[in-house]
Each structure stands twice: as C-alpha cells, then as structure tokens.
Design an enzyme around this catalytic site. Structure first.
Site, PDB file in Angstrom:
ATOM      1  N   ALA A 199      -3.318  -7.686  -8.934  1.00  0.00           N
ATOM      2  CA  ALA A 199      -3.334  -7.684  -7.463  1.00  0.00           C
ATOM      3  C   ALA A 199      -2.299  -6.687  -6.956  1.00  0.00           C
ATOM      4  O   ALA A 199      -1.114  -6.772  -7.305  1.00  0.00           O
ATOM      5  CB  ALA A 199      -3.044  -9.076  -6.915  1.00  0.00           C
ATOM      6  N   LEU A 200      -2.710  -5.742  -6.128  1.00  0.00           N
ATOM      7  CA  LEU A 200      -1.837  -4.656  -5.667  1.00  0.00           C
ATOM      8  C   LEU A 200      -0.601  -5.185  -4.963  1.00  0.00           C
ATOM      9  O   LEU A 200      -0.703  -5.922  -3.977  1.00  0.00           O
ATOM     10  CB  LEU A 200      -2.623  -3.726  -4.735  1.00  0.00           C
ATOM     11  CG  LEU A 200      -1.835  -2.573  -4.110  1.00  0.00           C
ATOM     12  CD1 LEU A 200      -1.345  -1.622  -5.182  1.00  0.00           C
ATOM     13  CD2 LEU A 200      -2.689  -1.855  -3.076  1.00  0.00           C
ATOM     14  N   ASP A 201       0.590  -4.808  -5.474  1.00  0.00           N
ATOM     15  CA  ASP A 201       1.888  -5.103  -4.847  1.00  0.00           C
ATOM     16  C   ASP A 201       2.122  -6.595  -4.647  1.00  0.00           C
ATOM     17  O   ASP A 201       2.857  -6.998  -3.738  1.00  0.00           O
ATOM     18  CB  ASP A 201       2.016  -4.373  -3.510  1.00  0.00           C
ATOM     19  CG  ASP A 201       2.045  -2.865  -3.664  1.00  0.00           C
ATOM     20  OD1 ASP A 201       2.464  -2.398  -4.738  1.00  0.00           O
ATOM     21  OD2 ASP A 201       1.630  -2.161  -2.727  1.00  0.00           O
ATOM     22  N   GLU A 202       1.525  -7.436  -5.480  1.00  0.00           N
ATOM     23  CA  GLU A 202       1.687  -8.882  -5.316  1.00  0.00           C
ATOM     24  C   GLU A 202       2.280  -9.553  -6.546  1.00  0.00           C
ATOM     25  O   GLU A 202       2.272 -10.777  -6.654  1.00  0.00           O
ATOM     26  CB  GLU A 202       0.343  -9.522  -4.954  1.00  0.00           C
ATOM     27  CG  GLU A 202      -0.166  -9.117  -3.574  1.00  0.00           C
ATOM     28  CD  GLU A 202      -1.404  -9.887  -3.145  1.00  0.00           C
ATOM     29  OE1 GLU A 202      -1.775 -10.850  -3.849  1.00  0.00           O
ATOM     30  OE2 GLU A 202      -1.987  -9.533  -2.108  1.00  0.00           O
ATOM     31  N   GLY A 220       0.803  -1.210   0.000  1.00  0.00           N
ATOM     32  CA  GLY A 220       0.000   0.000   0.000  1.00  0.00           C
ATOM     33  C   GLY A 220       0.837   1.262   0.000  1.00  0.00           C
ATOM     34  O   GLY A 220       2.035   1.255  -0.298  1.00  0.00           O
TER      35      GLY A 220
END
Length: 287
Positions: free
Chosen positions: A229-232, A204
């Site tokens: 997928a955020l930051d994955e 985040g």
C-alpha cells in the site's frame, strides 16, 4: 585500549504473561552472559503483546551462541515467542536506491564514511544516471536500471537477481518509483523509505505543493517500512518544522530536505542497531 567485546541483541515479541523478563534473564545468566541493556514494552497492562530488546555480552570471549540458544529455545516455545539473536560485530549490508535528488544519498554516505552508520554498502541502484559520479566518489558500484511502465517487472527481476546474496535491507533515498508487489514481498520489513511529508497527510508524489496549497503551518518528513500500500507502511520516525505565509513552495522544499536527511538517518541507524520491532502496521522503537 582494547576494542569492546561484541554484544548480542535478543529481540522478542510474544503474548504478555507473568515471568517473561525473569525467564529471559535467567537464560542469559546460565549461559554465562551479562546484561548491559534491557528495554521492554507491552501494548496493554494485561493480555497485550510484549516486546523486548535485551543486549548482553558473554563474560568469556570464547563463548558462542549454541549454549544460549539451547537454553532459550524451550523458554521461547513456552511463551510463544517470535525471537531472533543478532551479533553487534556482524554489520548489515545496506543497498541504496536513488533517482535524481542527492541530499539523502550524500548524507547517508557521509555518515557511513564517518563511522556513524556501521553498515556495509555493496551497491547503489538508480533509475537515472544523475548520481553515478557521487557513487564513484565513494568508490561504490552504481547500477542503472531505466524503468518505464512497460519494462518495470523485468527490470525489477534483474534488480532482485543483482541484490541476491549482497543486501540485507534496502533504503529508498528519494527513489521516485513505486516498487512492484513481488519486489516488496521479497524484502518484507526490510525496505526503508523516506517520504517528504508528515504521513498520513499528503501521500504521493507532490506533498510540498499540496501543503502549500493547504496553507499548513508545519511540514514534516516520515521514514517508514515499505508495504504494497503506497506510503502506508509502519512508521519508524517523523519530524516537523514550522513554516509561515511568506514561504513559497521552494522554501518548503528546502526546509523539508533538511528534515528528510535527519529523519532517514535516524530510521536507518535504529534499523541497523536492531531497535525496531514491527507490530501489525505499527512499530515499537527502543531508542
């Protein structure tokens, strides 16, 4: 001294079986090539996935790739390979995305101008006007796409139209917007992001504040490929530095920015040199 002849880089992934290295090497030999570097990795001793990065050059400079490709195609089919062949003398085109912070952008531009990053930079895109002067100082086109919750889809369509035919991959050099799924899909496996945290911890927007609240003793930075997928997405490179109880949030940010520059530059260089193979949500990096 004459310039070194261009090399070819062959990237392979396939089910692991006996004879792969021998078969690939024979194709290079029969096509008049000479292997200058070879790296391989298997996810398991038996029955895993095999990865290979092989760099070679033709002994006769006028030789092309048609003969090698015709010899290699049946071998690739036999071993069920995903593969690609790239030339070292055809630099990739890298578009840079930025917001307000300049440290990653300036570092990449300095490395590019000094010859450390063998790429072409066709343009810089931003959602804020702050760094237009930096782009102008390097003679690079700067495009502003102000984005909010209501116009993001339309602005990203305009960005995609601008990038078409100009960029092979994108680098988010502290671009502080989450790209939409259509945008990410268009450049799947070709968007590199620098996250100011040692993922998977503190995903985040405010990782330094959260790291300070948690009282961590090391902070890090992570370069990864962007997915929906955020930051994955698959991680390319990470690094850390120690902090202590005396460090405030501002100190963490200062130390972290040094890491961000270094980690992003490594990831970009490895991508440019075709040293990264994506495997599911992981990478194999031949450094």
């Amino acid at each position: 001294m004459p310039p070194a002849p261009p090399t070819r880089v062959l990237l392979i992934s396939c089910p692991d079986r006996q004879g792969i290295v021998a078969a690939v090497s024979l194709c290079v030999l029969e096509a008049g090539g000479n292997i200058v570097r070879s790296d391989q990795h298997s996810t398991d001793l038996l029955g895993g996935v095999f990865f290979m990065r092989l760099e070679f050059l033709y002994l006769e400079p006028e030789q092309g790739d048609a003969d090698f490709t015709s010899r290699f195609a049946p071998v690739a089919a036999h071993y069920e390979m995903d593969w690609r062949l790239v030339r070292s003398d055809q630099p990739k085109r890298m578009a840079l995305f930025v917001s307000r912070l300049d440290h990653c952008l300036i570092d990449l531009l300095w490395r590019w101008r000094s010859g450390e990053l063998a790429v072409k930079i066709p343009l810089i895109i931003s959602n804020h006007p702050d760094l237009e002067a930096v782009a102008a100082g390097y003679g690079l086109p700067f495009y502003l796409f102000a984005i909010d919750r209501d116009n993001q889809a339309g602005q990203e369509e305009r960005m995609l139209a601008l990038l078409e035919g100009q960029a092979d991959f994108l680098v988010l050099a502290r671009y502080m917007r989450i790209l939409g799924p259509r945008f990410v899909e268009r450049y799947c496996g070709q968007i590199i992001n620098i996250h100011h945290s040692f993922l998977p911890a503190f995903i985040g927007a405010s990782p330094y504040e959260r790291a300070y609240e948690r009282g961590v003793k090391v902070i890090g930075a992570t370069a990864h490929y962007v997915t929906a997928a955020l930051d994955e997405g698959p991680i390319i490179e990470q690094d850390v530095t120690r902090v202590n109880h005396r460090d405030q949030v501002a100190d963490l940010k200062l130390k972290g920015r040094d890491l961000e520059r270094i980690v992003l530059a490594r990831a970009v260089k490895w991508h440019i040199e075709d040293r990264v193979l994506i495997y599911g949500n992981r990478t194999v990096v031949f450094t």
